[in-house]
Every structure is written in structure tokens, then in C-alpha cells.
Design a protein around this motif. Structure first.
Motif, PDB file in Angstrom:
ATOM      1  N   MET A 296       2.839   7.922  -0.705  1.00 47.89           N
ATOM      2  CA  MET A 296       1.568   8.522  -1.106  1.00 47.89           C
ATOM      3  C   MET A 296       1.302   9.795  -0.305  1.00 47.89           C
ATOM      4  O   MET A 296       0.852  10.807  -0.853  1.00 47.89           O
ATOM      5  CB  MET A 296       0.418   7.527  -0.886  1.00 47.89           C
ATOM      6  CG  MET A 296       0.391   6.385  -1.886  1.00 47.89           C
ATOM      7  SD  MET A 296      -0.792   5.077  -1.408  1.00 47.89           S
ATOM      8  CE  MET A 296      -2.346   5.958  -1.510  1.00 47.89           C
ATOM      9  N   PRO A 300       1.347  13.236  -2.718  1.00 52.10           N
ATOM     10  CA  PRO A 300      -0.029  12.887  -3.095  1.00 52.10           C
ATOM     11  C   PRO A 300      -0.348  13.094  -4.579  1.00 52.10           C
ATOM     12  O   PRO A 300      -1.043  12.273  -5.184  1.00 52.10           O
ATOM     13  CB  PRO A 300      -0.885  13.794  -2.201  1.00 52.10           C
ATOM     14  CG  PRO A 300       0.029  14.889  -1.751  1.00 52.10           C
ATOM     15  CD  PRO A 300       1.385  14.283  -1.670  1.00 52.10           C
ATOM     16  N   TYR A 303       0.074  10.356  -7.140  1.00 52.99           N
ATOM     17  CA  TYR A 303      -0.913   9.271  -7.168  1.00 52.99           C
ATOM     18  C   TYR A 303      -2.330   9.769  -7.436  1.00 52.99           C
ATOM     19  O   TYR A 303      -3.294   9.020  -7.305  1.00 52.99           O
ATOM     20  CB  TYR A 303      -0.882   8.508  -5.835  1.00 52.99           C
ATOM     21  CG  TYR A 303       0.462   7.901  -5.551  1.00 52.99           C
ATOM     22  CD1 TYR A 303       0.828   6.675  -6.101  1.00 52.99           C
ATOM     23  CD2 TYR A 303       1.398   8.566  -4.752  1.00 52.99           C
ATOM     24  CE1 TYR A 303       2.075   6.116  -5.852  1.00 52.99           C
ATOM     25  CE2 TYR A 303       2.649   8.016  -4.499  1.00 52.99           C
ATOM     26  CZ  TYR A 303       2.975   6.793  -5.055  1.00 52.99           C
ATOM     27  OH  TYR A 303       4.215   6.244  -4.806  1.00 52.99           O
ATOM     28  N   ALA A 308      -3.547  15.073   1.782  1.00 47.07           N
ATOM     29  CA  ALA A 308      -2.911  13.927   2.431  1.00 47.07           C
ATOM     30  C   ALA A 308      -2.847  14.041   3.945  1.00 47.07           C
ATOM     31  O   ALA A 308      -2.486  13.086   4.622  1.00 47.07           O
ATOM     32  CB  ALA A 308      -1.492  13.736   1.891  1.00 47.07           C
ATOM     33  N   ILE A 339      -6.552  11.092   0.416  1.00 47.28           N
ATOM     34  CA  ILE A 339      -5.970   9.791   0.771  1.00 47.28           C
ATOM     35  C   ILE A 339      -6.765   9.176   1.912  1.00 47.28           C
ATOM     36  O   ILE A 339      -6.999   7.968   1.939  1.00 47.28           O
ATOM     37  CB  ILE A 339      -4.484   9.939   1.148  1.00 47.28           C
ATOM     38  CG1 ILE A 339      -3.652  10.266  -0.102  1.00 47.28           C
ATOM     39  CG2 ILE A 339      -3.959   8.657   1.815  1.00 47.28           C
ATOM     40  CD1 ILE A 339      -2.175  10.468   0.167  1.00 47.28           C
ATOM     41  N   ALA A 350      -7.685   5.343  -2.279  1.00 50.51           N
ATOM     42  CA  ALA A 350      -6.354   5.154  -1.698  1.00 50.51           C
ATOM     43  C   ALA A 350      -6.080   3.683  -1.410  1.00 50.51           C
ATOM     44  O   ALA A 350      -4.976   3.188  -1.631  1.00 50.51           O
ATOM     45  CB  ALA A 350      -6.216   5.980  -0.423  1.00 50.51           C
ATOM     46  N   VAL A 353      -5.182   2.036  -4.739  1.00 50.65           N
ATOM     47  CA  VAL A 353      -3.816   2.368  -5.148  1.00 50.65           C
ATOM     48  C   VAL A 353      -2.809   1.627  -4.280  1.00 50.65           C
ATOM     49  O   VAL A 353      -1.849   1.013  -4.777  1.00 50.65           O
ATOM     50  CB  VAL A 353      -3.576   3.897  -5.059  1.00 50.65           C
ATOM     51  CG1 VAL A 353      -2.098   4.230  -5.277  1.00 50.65           C
ATOM     52  CG2 VAL A 353      -4.445   4.637  -6.060  1.00 50.65           C
ATOM     53  N   LEU A 354      -3.028   1.645  -2.987  1.00 51.26           N
ATOM     54  CA  LEU A 354      -2.103   1.008  -2.047  1.00 51.26           C
ATOM     55  C   LEU A 354      -2.072  -0.504  -2.222  1.00 51.26           C
ATOM     56  O   LEU A 354      -0.996  -1.115  -2.235  1.00 51.26           O
ATOM     57  CB  LEU A 354      -2.514   1.370  -0.615  1.00 51.26           C
ATOM     58  CG  LEU A 354      -1.560   0.977   0.512  1.00 51.26           C
ATOM     59  CD1 LEU A 354      -0.194   1.639   0.327  1.00 51.26           C
ATOM     60  CD2 LEU A 354      -2.154   1.370   1.864  1.00 51.26           C
TER      61      LEU A 354
END
Length: 367
Positions: A296, A300, A303, A308, A339, A350, A353-354
């Protein structure tokens, strides 16, 4: 002719209604199967760890490691609610509880307003600033892993008093347990103080961390936990504060911290494999966040992010906790482009997503 049209409309309305019902049923089945295999149910989600999964326990203790003030919580649910979560909104403990279909928000155990139902569906014992190394929590006066374990014992007694031994045993054995901790050991205790680096080199310090992790997992198992997920360390050397402190003029990723994280992660997985063989009725699931977060940060746009290397709060270079406050100038207006929220913690987007990348393909391993 009018009667014929009415019949045709009625017929098509019935067909469309039936299709909608069928699609709804298929969708429900799909979601249920994808979330929890084999019709399993999860009564509660119980979390131990540090600021990544602390939803506000530090609000109720005497420490400088707090974030119960703006701009934290700027995007939390209804907006502008600094709950003590180290982000602009939700944190992984909330997201994980929702993924397992338990509840949308996982509360802090120390919240004095918790009701019995809140306890029965799970809480977080996490305390921002804690680590596997007991010294890490001691340095900033937060709750260590052993403190969190003592609270878990108290929690078991509370639910036992509320619903009896049989239901308590079911809740304890069927719940999902998440441990997310260790970054502060590397980034703060080892890298920023001489207290451990004078005693240990990185290999021996990560041995200490892995030993403490193993001891904690064994104690947790001894108290009845069986479905346990453990997050490895992230690419801690690439968070904004580490870039600022040790990355030079270019604010590059701090390789020494990343190498320490990968070394610890390899030792953690070995410990978990060994324990998995000893405790055959347990499900010990390693959750790798190092690789996804690094990807990520390095990509960046892939995503949906633009920034970032800096956090949203203030300059984004060093602000975290009390340094990220209502007086932090230049705080970004659109955190979803970032992020990182502050110089250490990701944004809600973030985290979402993670968590999806780390957890979704591992859910089946808990059962």
C-alpha cells in the motif's frame, strides 16, 4: 383489452417479485458463507494489544498516550467524536468485529457505561503504547499484556455472574480472539531509548518478544481461548514518524526497523506453529500485515490513495497522540486520500483496506 393489460402487469409483477426474492436469498447465502464457513457462529470478539486496536481504554487511565480530543474521531460514525481511537474513525478491532458478524463497534473494556450485552458480545482490552516487552507499557504508564490478561480474567467472572457457567464456557471457547501488538517495542522501546538496546542486539531482543508472545498465547489458551488470530508486525520502518526520525533528508523507510519486524515475524510464526502442534484443539492463525501495508505504501494509487509518506494531521511528519491536537495546523481536509492519519496510525480507510487484505482469506482458518 384493459383487463388483459392488468393481467399482464400482474404476471410480470409476480415474476419480478419472485426474482427479487431469489436474488436476495442468494445474496444472503453468499454473504453468510463468505463470512463464517460451515454455519459457524461467533458469540464475541475479544481483542488484546496496543493503539492499533485500542478503542478508548487509555481514556480511563493516567497516561500521556491519549487521543480523546480533536481532530481524532473527525470521521467517526456521525463525525467529530474523539472516542479514544487512534485514528480519524474506526480501528481494526471494530472492523474485525463487523467482519465476523458480531457488532459494528467493539467497545473498550474500561468504559464505565458498558452493559451486560456489551460484555457478552466482546470488548477490547488493548492499551495504546503497550508491547510484548513489559518495559514498553511501563515506560508510558499504560496497561501491559499481563494487565490485559488480568482484566480478561475479571471479564470472565463478570459474564459468569451474569449468564452462568455453561453459557460463559461457550462464549469463551467459541469467541474470536485477536492480538495486535509489538510495533512499540521496536519503534519506541528499542529504537528510541537505550534501555533495551544496551542489553540486547536485535536478534536477542526479538527472541525476548517472541518468548513473551508465546507465554501470552499459552496463558490465553489456559483460560479457554481456542480461536486466536495474531497480527505480525507491520513494515514499521515506513510509517511517517520513523521516516522522520531515522530516514535522513529523503525521509526514506528505516530499514533497521523493517528488518527487526520481519525477524520477529519469522520467530512468531515458528512459536505459533509449535503451539499449534501442542494444542490440537486450538486454531492459531497468523495474520500477515507486513506485506500488504508495504505494498500500500509503495503503490498508494493502486489502493485509491494519494499520500503514503505523511499523515493527515498537521505536517504529517511527527504528530501523534498529544502532538496531533486541535491546534495542529495544515491538517488535511480529505483523510481518504491518506494512508496515515497521524505519523504512526493509519486512517479508517487504510485500516479497512488493510483488514480486508489481511483477514478475509484467513477467516476460514479460525474454524
Amino acid at each position: 383489452m384493459k383487463l388483459l393489460c392488468q393481467k399482464l402487469v400482474s404476471k410480470w409483477f409476480l415474476v419480478i417479485t419472485l426474482w427479487c426474492c431469489l436474488i436476495a436469498i442468494i445474496f444472503q447465502i453468499h454473504v453468510s458463507t463468505a463470512s463464517l464457513p460451515n454455519n459457524e457462529t461467533v458469540p464475541a470478539v475479544i481483542v488484546f494489544g496496543d493503539s492499533i486496536v485500542d478503542p478508548g481504554n487509555n481514556n480511563y487511565i493516567t497516561t500521556i498516550v491519549k487521543c480523546d480530543f480533536p481532530p481524532y474521531g473527525r470521521d467517526f460514525v456521525g463525525g467529530n467524536q474523539p472516542t479514544g481511537r487512534f485514528s480519524n474513525g474506526l480501528v481494526p478491532s471494530d472492523i474485525i468485529a463487523a467482519k465476523f458478524g458480531v457488532k459494528k463497534l467493539l467497545p473498550p473494556y474500561l468504559d464505565p457505561n458498558l452493559q451486560t450485552q456489551d460484555l457478552l458480545t466482546g470488548v477490547s482490552f488493548a492499551s495504546g503504547g503497550a508491547g510484548y516487552d513489559p518495559l514498553t507499557a511501563e515506560l508510558v504508564s499504560v496497561m501491559s499484556l499481563s494487565d490485559q490478561l488480568e482484566m480478561f480474567k475479571e471479564y470472565i467472572k463478570k459474564i459468569n455472574d451474569a449468564v452462568g457457567e455453561y453459557r460463559t464456557a461457550t462464549i469463551v471457547s467459541k469467541s474470536i480472539y485477536i492480538i495486535c501488538i509489538g510495533s512499540d517495542d521496536i519503534a519506541n522501546t528499542y529504537a528510541q531509548t537505550p534501555l533495551r538496546s544496551a542489553q540486547y542486539d536485535i536478534p536477542s531482543y526479538t527472541d525476548l518478544m517472541a518468548s513473551e508472545a508465546s507465554n501470552f498465547l499459552q496463558e490465553l489458551y489456559g483460560l479457554g481461548a481456542r480461536r486466536i488470530g495474531v497480527f505480525g508486525l507491520p513494515s514499521i520502518g515506513c510509517v511517517p514518524s520513523q521516516r522522520t526520525i531515522g530516514g535522513g533528508l529523503d525521509r526514506a523507510c528505516l530499514d533497521s526497523s523493517n528488518q527487526a519486524a520481519t525477524l520477529f515475524n519469522s520467530k512468531l510464526t515458528s512459536q505459533m506453529d509449535a503451539l499449534g502442534k501442542r494444542f490440537s484443539d486450538a486454531r492459531l492463525v497468523y495474520l500477515d500485515c507486513y506485506t500488504p501495508l508495504l505494498d500500500m505504501i509503495q503503490n498508494p494509487a493502486k489502493y485509491g490513495f494519494e499520500e503514503a509518506e505523511r499523515g493527515c494531521c498537521g505536517t504529517g511528519n511527527i504528530e501523534v497522540s498529544i502532538l496531533c491536537n486541535p491546534y495542529s495546523i495544515s491538517t488535511c481536509t480529505n483523510s481518504s486520500n491518506y494512508i496515515f492519519w497521524d505519523s504512526y496510525h493509519p486512517t479508517e480507510k487504510a485500516y479497512d483496506v488493510l483488514s480486508t487484505m489481511v483477514l478475509d482469506n484467513k477467516i476460514k482458518d479460525f474454524f
